[in-house]
Design an enzyme around this catalytic site. Structure first.
Site, PDB file in Angstrom:
ATOM      1  N   SER A 112      10.487-137.049 -32.984  1.00  0.00           N
ATOM      2  CA  SER A 112      11.712-136.462 -32.423  1.00  0.00           C
ATOM      3  C   SER A 112      11.494-135.149 -31.685  1.00  0.00           C
ATOM      4  O   SER A 112      12.252-134.829 -30.782  1.00  0.00           O
ATOM      5  CB  SER A 112      12.747-136.273 -33.536  1.00  0.00           C
ATOM      6  OG  SER A 112      12.236-135.436 -34.555  1.00  0.00           O
TER       7      SER A 112
ATOM      8  N   HIS B  68      14.880-142.442 -31.893  1.00  0.00           N
ATOM      9  CA  HIS B  68      14.770-142.094 -30.468  1.00  0.00           C
ATOM     10  C   HIS B  68      14.215-143.219 -29.607  1.00  0.00           C
ATOM     11  O   HIS B  68      13.992-143.031 -28.419  1.00  0.00           O
ATOM     12  CB  HIS B  68      13.920-140.830 -30.304  1.00  0.00           C
ATOM     13  CG  HIS B  68      14.512-139.654 -31.000  1.00  0.00           C
ATOM     14  ND1 HIS B  68      15.454-138.841 -30.425  1.00  0.00           N
ATOM     15  CD2 HIS B  68      14.341-139.197 -32.269  1.00  0.00           C
ATOM     16  CE1 HIS B  68      15.819-137.910 -31.291  1.00  0.00           C
ATOM     17  NE2 HIS B  68      15.166-138.112 -32.422  1.00  0.00           N
TER      18      HIS B  68
ATOM     19  N   LYS C 185      22.516-141.461 -30.965  1.00  0.00           N
ATOM     20  CA  LYS C 185      21.664-140.977 -29.871  1.00  0.00           C
ATOM     21  C   LYS C 185      21.864-141.894 -28.652  1.00  0.00           C
ATOM     22  O   LYS C 185      22.922-141.864 -28.047  1.00  0.00           O
ATOM     23  CB  LYS C 185      20.233-140.847 -30.358  1.00  0.00           C
ATOM     24  CG  LYS C 185      20.153-139.626 -31.299  1.00  0.00           C
ATOM     25  CD  LYS C 185      19.011-139.529 -32.235  1.00  0.00           C
ATOM     26  CE  LYS C 185      19.200-138.292 -33.104  1.00  0.00           C
ATOM     27  NZ  LYS C 185      18.423-138.311 -34.333  1.00  0.00           N
TER      28      LYS C 185
HETATM   29  C1  LIG Z   1      18.511-137.672 -35.591  1.00  0.00           C
HETATM   30  C2  LIG Z   1      17.494-138.272 -36.496  1.00  0.00           C
HETATM   31  C3  LIG Z   1      17.844-138.720 -37.771  1.00  0.00           C
HETATM   32  C4  LIG Z   1      19.195-138.458 -38.377  1.00  0.00           C
HETATM   33  O1  LIG Z   1      20.177-139.265 -37.825  1.00  0.00           O
HETATM   34  P1  LIG Z   1      21.691-138.787 -37.869  1.00  0.00           P
HETATM   35  O2  LIG Z   1      22.485-139.989 -37.569  1.00  0.00           O
HETATM   36  O3  LIG Z   1      21.814-137.710 -36.823  1.00  0.00           O
HETATM   37  O4  LIG Z   1      21.950-138.258 -39.240  1.00  0.00           O
HETATM   38  C5  LIG Z   1      16.881-139.374 -38.518  1.00  0.00           C
HETATM   39  N1  LIG Z   1      15.633-139.540 -38.043  1.00  0.00           N
HETATM   40  C6  LIG Z   1      15.252-139.079 -36.836  1.00  0.00           C
HETATM   41  C7  LIG Z   1      13.852-139.300 -36.365  1.00  0.00           C
HETATM   42  C8  LIG Z   1      16.174-138.418 -36.026  1.00  0.00           C
HETATM   43  O5  LIG Z   1      15.804-137.934 -34.850  1.00  0.00           O
END
Ligand SMILES: *Cc1c(COP(=O)(O)O)cnc(C)c1O
Length: 383
Positions: free
Chosen positions: A177, A205, A237
């Site tokens: 990330s 991602h 995302k």
């Molecule tokens: C954003 C993210 C999460 C958390 O997801 P949310 O729905 O925002 O709680 C988990 N793992 C990774 C790699 C992320 O980038």
């Protein structure tokens, strides 16, 4: 609460103080932040779906029919027909037996680790994994072994060392990330096999962005449910809605329903969010131009940045961080960019290892080449 004040002061002095800016517009490229019109280079709405007209309409129509709140947990009476349809669609889209919705990705990761492992077991994680995976391991009480970033020979040594443990679970970000590089999942699976370890990939991602249909990193690397039994991805995302899901076998999903506390003891997300996700998956599958445009923008960004004396990461994804190192310097660069109408957040420890503070630049299919030109031009004057 003097001790809190002292601690906050120390944070400020170390350049680690975190502050929120207020977004007065929809998620997107052209935004109004703290009252100022800025081009955003830091969101995770990689395909430009968070403010898509058809997805918003699906959300509004569903809210009209099913109301706003879900009213209770999935196991009480909060599991709506829309949640159910969304789970079936996600299972089919990812080529897996079943999928289970969670309210957030953070909760999904805690759920997987804590439902599948306990004191007798060992969890293996890449050092650069997302905080939610690390917290999941902590809550599970399994032994946590972290291997250096992408160092699969170290993963193998750890598997050998802990071969006699109970269950062995390898958890890794698919696309890292804060760095943007991708895990070599085929290789992880190969390393895991002789030790009977399960592999879980967090594709927060990659889902929506990678693979020919947008089904994510595992579609791109052509890996199925037998090879990678646990897939988790988020919906907030690239999908542009909210929540997350875990997909895999019947027994995996049933185990989560029976045992995962972040699934059982929380109110289901609003059914309208599931309706929006259903619409978004249709658009992700149909609009391959969004993925293609994003790839063009990534290539253009890298080409334009080549003239600058900065360290780019070996990333082929929409996450294109610029490593600065020092916390204060990163923060002041981010502020200087903001003054010039460009929003790129400063990411500092403990989100990234100390000494590697960075501007986490992200691209979206909604960017134009001219936006990148502007960013590169301004960076040239600042770096
Ligand atoms: C954003 C993210 C999460 C958390 O997801 P949310 O729905 O925002 O709680 C988990 N793992 C990774 C790699 C992320 O980038």
């Amino acid at each position: 609460m003097k001790s809190l004040e002292n601690e906050l002061d120390r944070r400020r002095e170390a350049g680690l103080y975190r502050q929120r800016r207020i977004n007065e517009s929809a998620q997107g490229v052209e935004t109004i932040i703290d009252g100022k019109a800025v081009i955003s280079f830091c969101g995770n709405d990689y395909l430009g779906l968070a403010n898509h007209a058809d997805i918003k309409q699906a959300f509004v129509d569903a809210a009209d029919r099913y109301g706003v709140g879900s009213g209770s947990a999935h196991l009480v009476n909060g599991h709506s027909v829309l949640h159910h349809a969304c789970e079936q669609r996600l299972a089919e889209f990812t080529g897996r037996s079943r999928a289970l919705l969670f309210s957030t990705g953070y909760m999904a990761n805690i759920a997987v680790a804590s439902a599948l492992t306990g004191k007798q077991d060992v969890i293996f994680q890449d050092k650069l994994n997302h905080a939610s995976l690390i917290d999941g391991a902590r809550i599970s009480e399994a032994r946590l072994v972290r291997y250096p970033h992408q160092d699969l020979s170290r993963l193998e040594s750890a598997l050998i060392k802990h071969n006699l443990a109970g269950r062995k679970l390898i958890m890794s970000d698919g696309v890292f990330s804060m760095d943007g590089d991708c895990a070599d999942v085929s290789k992880i699976v190969e390393v895991a096999a002789p030790y009977d370890a399960w592999t879980m990939i967090d594709d927060a991602h990659g889902f929506g962005v990678l693979g020919s249909r947008g089904a994510g990193l595992l579609e791109q690397q052509q890996l199925n449910q037998e090879q990678v039994p646990i897939l988790m991805a988020t919906l907030g995302k690239a999908v542009g809605t909210a929540g997350a899901f875990v997909a895999g076998s019947e027994s995996l999903i049933e185990t989560l329903i029976q045992q995962a506390r972040p699934y059982i003891y929380t109110t289901a997300s609003p059914p309208a969010v599931a309706a929006a996700t259903l619409k978004s998956i249709d658009i992700i599958e149909a609009d391959s131009w969004r993925r293609e445009k994003l790839q063009e923008l990534i290539a253009y960004f890298q080409q334009q940045m080549a003239g600058l004396e900065v360290e780019l990461m070996p990333s082929q994804t929409a996450i294109q961080p610029i490593i600065i190192g020092d916390n204060h310097e990163t923060l002041s660069l981010s502020n200087a960019l903001f003054d010039r109408g460009l929003h790129v957040t400063a990411i500092r420890p403990p989100t990234v290892p100390s000494g590697s503070a960075r501007l986490r630049c992200t691209l979206s299919a909604m960017h134009e080449f001219a936006h990148i030109d502007l960013l590169v031009k301004v960076l040239k004057t600042l770096l």
